[in-house]
Design a protein around this motif. Structure first.
Motif, PDB file in Angstrom:
ATOM      1  N   ALA A 119       0.781  -1.234   0.000  1.00 39.89           N
ATOM      2  CA  ALA A 119       0.000   0.000   0.000  1.00 39.89           C
ATOM      3  C   ALA A 119       0.817   1.290   0.000  1.00 39.89           C
ATOM      4  O   ALA A 119       0.360   2.292  -0.532  1.00 39.89           O
ATOM      5  CB  ALA A 119      -0.959   0.003   1.181  1.00 39.89           C
ATOM      6  N   ASP A 120       2.016   1.294   0.562  1.00 42.27           N
ATOM      7  CA  ASP A 120       2.749   2.563   0.565  1.00 42.27           C
ATOM      8  C   ASP A 120       3.670   2.722  -0.646  1.00 42.27           C
ATOM      9  O   ASP A 120       4.427   3.681  -0.739  1.00 42.27           O
ATOM     10  CB  ASP A 120       3.500   2.778   1.890  1.00 42.27           C
ATOM     11  CG  ASP A 120       4.546   1.706   2.153  1.00 42.27           C
ATOM     12  OD1 ASP A 120       4.526   0.663   1.445  1.00 42.27           O
ATOM     13  OD2 ASP A 120       5.392   1.897   3.047  1.00 42.27           O
ATOM     14  N   GLY A 121       3.598   1.798  -1.600  1.00 42.15           N
ATOM     15  CA  GLY A 121       4.364   1.945  -2.845  1.00 42.15           C
ATOM     16  C   GLY A 121       3.570   2.751  -3.864  1.00 42.15           C
ATOM     17  O   GLY A 121       2.344   2.807  -3.796  1.00 42.15           O
ATOM     18  N   THR A 122       4.279   3.398  -4.793  1.00 40.90           N
ATOM     19  CA  THR A 122       3.583   4.057  -5.912  1.00 40.90           C
ATOM     20  C   THR A 122       4.149   3.535  -7.226  1.00 40.90           C
ATOM     21  O   THR A 122       5.307   3.102  -7.299  1.00 40.90           O
ATOM     22  CB  THR A 122       3.711   5.593  -5.862  1.00 40.90           C
ATOM     23  OG1 THR A 122       5.082   5.947  -6.059  1.00 40.90           O
ATOM     24  CG2 THR A 122       3.202   6.172  -4.554  1.00 40.90           C
ATOM     25  N   GLU A 127      -0.904   5.425  -6.013  1.00 42.00           N
ATOM     26  CA  GLU A 127      -0.664   4.488  -4.917  1.00 42.00           C
ATOM     27  C   GLU A 127      -1.046   3.085  -5.368  1.00 42.00           C
ATOM     28  O   GLU A 127      -1.907   2.916  -6.234  1.00 42.00           O
ATOM     29  CB  GLU A 127      -1.499   4.885  -3.706  1.00 42.00           C
ATOM     30  CG  GLU A 127      -1.001   6.177  -3.097  1.00 42.00           C
ATOM     31  CD  GLU A 127      -1.842   6.623  -1.913  1.00 42.00           C
ATOM     32  OE1 GLU A 127      -2.881   5.986  -1.627  1.00 42.00           O
ATOM     33  OE2 GLU A 127      -1.433   7.615  -1.282  1.00 42.00           O
ATOM     34  N   ALA A 128      -0.433   2.102  -4.746  1.00 39.39           N
ATOM     35  CA  ALA A 128      -0.674   0.709  -5.141  1.00 39.39           C
ATOM     36  C   ALA A 128      -2.155   0.355  -5.093  1.00 39.39           C
ATOM     37  O   ALA A 128      -2.648  -0.423  -5.908  1.00 39.39           O
ATOM     38  CB  ALA A 128       0.119  -0.227  -4.245  1.00 39.39           C
ATOM     39  N   GLU A 129      -2.892   0.942  -4.153  1.00 42.20           N
ATOM     40  CA  GLU A 129      -4.312   0.606  -4.024  1.00 42.20           C
ATOM     41  C   GLU A 129      -5.220   1.523  -4.861  1.00 42.20           C
ATOM     42  O   GLU A 129      -6.447   1.489  -4.715  1.00 42.20           O
ATOM     43  CB  GLU A 129      -4.740   0.609  -2.554  1.00 42.20           C
ATOM     44  CG  GLU A 129      -4.240  -0.620  -1.774  1.00 42.20           C
ATOM     45  CD  GLU A 129      -4.745  -1.950  -2.340  1.00 42.20           C
ATOM     46  OE1 GLU A 129      -5.778  -1.973  -3.019  1.00 42.20           O
ATOM     47  OE2 GLU A 129      -4.067  -2.974  -2.110  1.00 42.20           O
ATOM     48  N   HIS A 130      -4.644   2.296  -5.756  1.00 43.18           N
ATOM     49  CA  HIS A 130      -5.471   3.135  -6.634  1.00 43.18           C
ATOM     50  C   HIS A 130      -6.240   2.226  -7.599  1.00 43.18           C
ATOM     51  O   HIS A 130      -5.676   1.303  -8.176  1.00 43.18           O
ATOM     52  CB  HIS A 130      -4.560   4.090  -7.415  1.00 43.18           C
ATOM     53  CG  HIS A 130      -5.311   5.084  -8.232  1.00 43.18           C
ATOM     54  ND1 HIS A 130      -5.884   6.213  -7.680  1.00 43.18           N
ATOM     55  CD2 HIS A 130      -5.613   5.107  -9.546  1.00 43.18           C
ATOM     56  CE1 HIS A 130      -6.495   6.900  -8.640  1.00 43.18           C
ATOM     57  NE2 HIS A 130      -6.351   6.246  -9.782  1.00 43.18           N
TER      58      HIS A 130
END
Ligand code: 6R9
Length: 661
Positions: free
Chosen positions: A78-81, A264-267
């Motif tokens: 989740a904190d990766g882009t 963001e990874a969860e986008h």
């Protein structure tokens, strides 16, 4: 599980003892090895973190792998882009592979285009700029309603590039089906084409879009601000000045440089509508980082892809999840060279697919059992007339593949050497979950066999207890996985109800399954009111609603009956309103209602057979007993009817059918 489902495929499956261990030559060069299972078993979450770092390029590296505290909505990496289009295109160009062919496009009329990764970068960047110029921003939804063209893949990637979730609606769906999906997704832009080529003729698409977004009395105004139209067939189209924009005009003037929007990874990456057990389709939501990780990982290992030498072809349309994960994202993430084909397998002749395999030297083919069975029916002389020696791996998806079709696929198409991978997964799972690993698994005809390394799935009984080897029950996924759906668009409760309430804390897939003596999994079809026709998911309720929306119909019940070619076929039982019942002619009723369903949902939902009946079998609580209707549809003796409110109904139905209508 319901006994009628279980009996469907069990008999012949249980006698299936053949196994095909990998050849030493294949095993020696395979991407996958048995170590994968061991590594994943040691630390499943760490295994996925490794895959995500290895197969995906991150703008900001993630430090946290899985957050399951908000279960059943998972957060992965989740904190990766990152950006999906950058991963599918730019990074291959940056790595010096710009001249590699990304897409060999074959139009149905025989026109072709070859698109390298550099070409793709230019096209996607321009399309992203064109969408931005139309006001599309990160988070806005874009509906794509297209034939299978290069522009369709470009459109998906252009959306991803600007962080606008796409929602592809299969081009075979009707204007009404399109309308409800546009409304549910609240889409700002629709990307379409004037038409596409199907079965040797230009078939229009733009009129359905016009109808779908037209003002209707008593209904809210459409959210759609612009329609971007690809010119494919050159047929006449109605044009709404200010709203409609030609793709070529918008894209031609757009800049070829575009900086991807890092998300963001969860986008959200996309919403894809699929049939559920109620009439309203579910907008399955997928996000970016986890989805891309599992798409790349499965495509690399299950198809043994060698990007420098393989030519990969997945025959799915982008309107289905298979076209998302194994046409657009998986292959491009891995830098593959792939074929896409616009048309039908029998246009202009029944050898068209095999001609394409020969022409492009396709080495990996991924298709559906229904297509295989259709080719079996046409006869092996047809593929026999082409050089298929380039094929080294075959995949199957969409429904259970019967052992005979599996054997035929391997022998006739795969020259008796190509491994066959039977891949089980769903729109909801986002990527392959259960499949043999080529080069590792001894494949069994008809079985998807083993959860992939990193995936935890099981077969459980009514009380959620894992069944012993040899037992049957329901397929569940017991641990979160990276490409899992993050919900149903706009309906968290329905997400929880549908998948997480049948059993506590595990994902209920809706499929019946069995474990054999070795613990291998055999899929037995849906246990709910979802049918699988030619690998397409259709809901009985959705078709029933379409039928009763016709003024002639009082009540309708729909079942999926076993069909030799399409797996299941839609068979409908209707009670006519009394004013129409008198003097109704079976054939005419059938034709009228078939056309009606086609208009309401789309031609794929058209019932094969519609039977006019005086009554429907119902339980005391008023539930239609589809099991009994399936017996009728499949010409079987009718099973146990003791729970019927009125036990004479089945006799009434049977006697009515015996008479020529
Ligand atoms: C990828 C896709 C999902 C449903 C699924 C199941 C059936 C898919 C299968 C299979 C047996 C396989 N299914 N693959 N059944 N063996 N290898 O098809 O997604 O359209 O969402 O359908 O298809 O019943 O639940 P989707």
């Amino acid at each position: 599980m319901p006994e009628d489902k279980q009996s469907q495929g069990l008999e012949n499956l249980l006698h299936e003892k053949r196994a095909f261990p990998p050849s030493p030559e294949f095993a020696a060069q395979a991407n996958a090895s048995a170590d994968l299972y061991d590594t994943a078993a040691t630390d499943r979450v760490a295994f996925w973190a490794d895959q995500a770092r290895e197969l995906v390029t991150w703008k900001t590296p993630f430090t946290e792998t899985l957050d399951w505290s908000g279960a059943p909505v998972a957060r992965w990496f989740a904190d990766g882009t990152l950006n999906a289009a950058y991963n599918a295109v730019d990074r291959h160009v940056a790595a010096g592979h710009g001249d590699r062919v990304a897409i060999h496009f074959e139009g149905e009329p025989g026109d072709t285009r070859t698109i390298t990764y550099s070409d793709l970068l230019r096209e996607v960047s321009r399309a992203a700029n064109a969408l931005a110029a139309l006001g599309v921003e990160a988070g806005d939804r874009v509906v794509i309603y297209m034939p299978l063209l290069v522009e369709s893949v470009v459109a998906m990637l252009a959306c991803a590039r600007i962080g606008a979730p796409h929602s592809v609606v299969f081009g075979g769906f009707s204007a009404d089906a399109l309308r409800s999906r546009i409304a549910d997704a609240d889409a700002k832009v629709v990307i379409t084409a004037d038409g596409g080529y199907r079965k040797g003729a230009a078939s229009a698409l733009k009129p359905a879009v016009d109808e779908a977004i037209a003002e209707r009395e008593g209904q809210p105004a459409t959210s759609v601000e612009h329609v971007l139209v690809v010119r494919r067939t050159g047929q006449d189209v109605d044009w709404a000045e200010g709203r409609d924009v030609w793709w070529h005009e918008a894209v031609e003037v757009a800049d070829v440089e575009h900086t991807p929007v890092w998300v963001e990874a969860e986008h959200p990456l996309f919403i894809l509508y699929t049939s559920g057990t109620t009439g309203k389709p579910k907008g399955i939501l997928h996000t970016t980082g986890g989805y891309l990780t599992q798409a790349a990982y499965t495509h690399l290992n299950v198809f043994d892809l060698k990007p420098e030498t393989d030519v990969y072809w997945c025959t799915a349309d982008i309107g289905w999840v298979t076209g998302h994960t194994y046409v657009t994202y998986g292959p491009l993430l891995n830098g593959a060279t792939q074929v896409i084909y616009e048309g039908t397998p029998d246009t202009p002749h029944k050898g068209r697919w095999w001609e394409i395999v020969e022409k492009y030297k396709v080495s990996i083919l991924y298709t559906a059992p229904t297509a295989i069975r259709t080719c079996m029916k046409w006869g092996q002389e047809i593929p026999g007339g082409f050089d298929l020696s380039s094929l080294r791996l075959l995949g199957s998806v969409g429904e259970p593949i019967n052992p005979e079709a599996w054997m035929w696929y391997r022998r006739v198409i795969g020259g008796d050497t190509a491994p066959v991978v039977d891949t089980w997964w769903q729109t909801e799972t986002g990527a392959i979950m259960i499949s043999p690993l080529p080069g590792v698994t001894a494949a069994k005809p008809g079985s998807a066999q083993t959860p992939l390394p990193g995936i935890a799935a099981d077969v459980v009984d009514d009380e959620a207890r894992p069944v012993p080897d040899g037992g049957g029950g329901y397929l569940v996924v017991t641990e979160p996985w990276p490409a899992m759906l993050r919900g149903i668009w706009g309906d968290l409760d329905r997400f929880k109800d549908t998948y997480w309430s049948r059993f506590r804390d595990v994902y209920f897939a809706g499929d019946g399954a069995k474990k054999d003596e070795d613990g291998d999994i055999w899929l037995l079809g849906r246990v709910d009111d979802v049918m699988n026709v030619s690998g397409h998911r259709l809901s009985t309720t959705e078709i029933e609603s379409a039928l009763v929306s016709h003024p002639m119909v009082a009540e309708a019940a729909v079942v999926g009956a076993t069909d030799e070619t399409t797996g299941q076929a839609v068979v409908a039982f209707v009670i006519l309103r009394s004013e129409f019942a008198e003097g109704a002619v079976q054939d005419e009723v059938q034709e009228t209602l078939r056309t009606h369903v086609s208009k309401e949902i789309g031609p794929i939902a058209k019932p094969r057979t519609i039977l006019v009946v005086p009554e429907l079998p119902k339980t005391r609580s008023g539930k239609i007993m589809r099991r009994l209707l399936r017996d009728v549809a499949e010409n079987r003796a009718v099973g146990d009817a003791t729970t019927l409110a009125d036990s004479s109904v089945m006799t009434l139905i049977a006697s009515g059918l015996a008479k020529p209508a």
